[in-house]
Write an enzyme that holds these catalytic residues in place. Structure first.
Site, short mmCIF file in Angstrom:
data_model
loop_
_atom_site.label_atom_id
_atom_site.label_comp_id
_atom_site.label_asym_id
_atom_site.label_seq_id
_atom_site.Cartn_x
_atom_site.Cartn_y
_atom_site.Cartn_z
N MET D 113 5.16 -43.65 -30.87
CA MET D 113 5.15 -42.21 -30.61
C MET D 113 4.12 -41.50 -31.49
O MET D 113 3.52 -40.51 -31.07
CB MET D 113 6.54 -41.60 -30.83
CG MET D 113 7.60 -42.08 -29.85
SD MET D 113 7.09 -42.16 -28.11
CE MET D 113 6.61 -40.47 -27.81
N GLU D 114 3.91 -42.03 -32.69
CA GLU D 114 2.92 -41.43 -33.58
C GLU D 114 1.51 -41.59 -32.99
O GLU D 114 0.71 -40.66 -33.00
CB GLU D 114 3.02 -42.08 -34.96
CG GLU D 114 4.19 -41.58 -35.81
CD GLU D 114 5.57 -42.01 -35.31
OE1 GLU D 114 5.66 -42.99 -34.53
OE2 GLU D 114 6.56 -41.36 -35.68
N ASP D 128 -8.99 -27.16 -26.12
CA ASP D 128 -9.01 -25.81 -26.71
C ASP D 128 -10.43 -25.38 -27.07
O ASP D 128 -10.84 -24.25 -26.78
CB ASP D 128 -8.14 -25.78 -27.96
CG ASP D 128 -8.12 -24.41 -28.63
OD1 ASP D 128 -7.95 -23.41 -27.91
OD2 ASP D 128 -8.26 -24.34 -29.86
#
Lengths: 163, 163, 163, 163, 163, 163
Positions: D113-114, D128
């Site tokens: 998950m990391e 972004d």
């Protein structure tokens, strides 16, 4: 030739790989100073509220910041400090506060950044709480005084701290 | 007689009540320095990796820390910065880096602490990334250079910054 | 010629200055998909625990992540979302979940990153909870479907979402 | 029959109990892609600012997000990563970036998950910073490539990554 | 018939949409109690360290927690408190501490949860600091005493607080 | 004579030094209650949405808060919980919910604060989601039921929990 351990061969930032390092006891001791008007220092230390919340708040802020160092410093490893102490004292010549932090860990990485972050945030907290009376305060002398443990062994600054 | 605005009449810490203050445009400009061996500075600025990640990482760390100021400084108000810039430059005499931060807000509180936190964390990040080659670095001269907006109006430090 | 608004003239990262922008109502709608074995999907949607905690946990994780977007994405502005909704549905062909998020703000910046972060973290949460039965799941199609408000006005993706 | 380890017998979410698991060396390798206009990719990789801050910022964002995985994914265990690396490269066909993350731990739980969180947040950061020139970018192919260590042993995806 | 505003028509959790609400001045006042041995209370209030750090630490912890309410309570809106005060006093009958918090906001949502979170975390901090001498302490009576502002107007508890 | 372990000889707050403590298996079990109108409880437990998101959201909030205890409680050590479970049940007499949390760690410190923080935040989450229908709810009976492991050994409350 020395190299920046936090950059790979192409210059890209990386977290240093400590997987293979031994778990050992490590310790760091750091210092900062907050320079201010003598009157401001007098109000903090010997004022109407002899044990008012300014020093207590800075102490707590420093301890809490030590625990969050890895969230602030991008390449620091998360770690579980086993001890953190922060002290604040008026410096000898009455020109400000000396802040010290001692951090300990049983782990794979040094805790210099935790001690340096603790004194920095404690100093910023003093600034915040006193800025309405003394906006020209300056934080200075943030440095490591001593470290112990780990492969690089014992290190101490060439000029001693005040604490 | 000046009073600590962050303490109540009994000396207890409190967040200053800004409910009644006007929303206005506010700005702060702060500075820090990282003193280091000239060789360390040369490696950062003019080394093998001319645009390596050290300055970029410190810049990002400073910007991100500005946004988290209220989590670190106990009595700071949470606020939504409208602008943050962090710059790092070698200082004139080759003895270290000058770090500056400029923060803006359209809100009820000043943003000095945000700018001071940004330069402090950027400086700590430089220390972290370079400590393996120069453990004796020192962070110094963390101070407010200028602030604008709010009831207390325009303020600037009596000695100018380098930036 | 278009420019990267998040870099200054020297290529350094900065938070875009929105101090002068108007406060207005803004909205974003984003989508992600989690591809998985049909059996895994069946277990989530139509298994023994028809309203078990997998979808609820992912929904909560997405909503909470939207609120923390500015802590994760370095140059995002902190902002106070006025609404966040996350939905998860089995996709038509039975090959996975479609996750959608809708975020709203009365503020100075768009909320695309908040909606995209919400669907991403909700998708990662589904992966986490189901990975023991289906490690080969893939998260795909994270994209903006629509945005409203602000200077750039209304925008929608050229191919529609499923939701 | 396989079961969701993150749900108890009544369907309620729980953190899996790893108290009895051995501390061992664990590793995970994950991947994501950001599809974009060829012109956007050219601006990032080969533009005016060949080592501008876009890739550095995404790298740092990914590393920092890996450390915060347990704050984002509700049932993930907090852990102290011993290594994290994030790389970003233009993909062969010029249609976007390939992002990879490698995480290591000496501990009781896997670090998939990391690694997945690191690539996801690095990808969101690219989105972004480039969204003003290319709002239609899409994040895709977030998946685990390989994991090592722990009771379930070595696992690798059936189709290889690009990295 | 009353409905849970935090669930949609299908029972799924959502952040309540406050986009259309007016910005107005809001206030909340909450209370908690920590029941303890009279000797423990005596040590805190009237012991060797009359203004020792226990009450100061709890006060700071409560103020800082108020600012993080939206990170803890999944469906709470992020907001920028304009004032927070936390007080701790020995209760009349010597059986424990009464903790009170007052929060203010100029915004679109009430601040009950912020005041309730502040007293809860202040109480937990007292427990933490005193648990080595009195493990059987109990936190009780966490409740809203009063709220002002917003569409629902003025509300106060039917039985008054002690503060 | 008992002493506050979290204060030094001068009354200043400190993190207790656990560097020399053994790593061992530790466990804590804590409880809280949310008192409410019987109708509110009925709506949560047996209403239109029998497995609606209220209990799931509170469960997740409690688990996530346990992981963040050291960020909230100033002198708590950061630690990596190996297990956390939160359960919510209607209490026998229909007057509210009983919330329980069980936390485990293989480490140097007890996990009482983690279990107490989990039940507190789960209770606050129930309050938040139900406050629009029952503002007078009260959180009560936050206490440790049992702890195991570490130098102080096995401890349990003199009156048993309901769970």
């Amino acid at each position: 030739m020395p190299m920046f351990t936090h950059l790979d061969e192409s210059g890209a930032a990386r977290m240093v790989d400590v997987t293979g390092k031994d778990v050992s006891e490590r310790e760091a001791h750091a210092e900062a100073r907050v320079l201010m008007q003598p009157e401001t220092l007098r109000m903090i230390i010997a004022g109407e509220h002899p044990k008012g919340d300014i020093l207590a708040t800075a102490r707590i802020a420093g301890i809490m910041a030590a625990k969050r160092t890895h969230e602030l410093i991008p390449l620091c490893h998360a770690l579980n400090l086993t001890s953190t102490r922060v002290t604040l004292n008026g410096c000898e010549r009455g020109t400000g506060l000396v802040i010290e932090a001692r951090c300990k860990l049983a782990g794979r990485t040094g805790v210099e950044m935790e001690a340096l972050t603790a004194v920095s945030v404690a100093a910023l907290t003093v600034y915040d709480m006193c800025k309405a009376v003394d906006r020209g305060m300056e934080i200075t002398g943030i440095r490591l005084l001593e470290k112990k443990g780990g492969r690089s062994g014992h290190w101490h600054a060439t000029s001693p701290g005040d604490g």
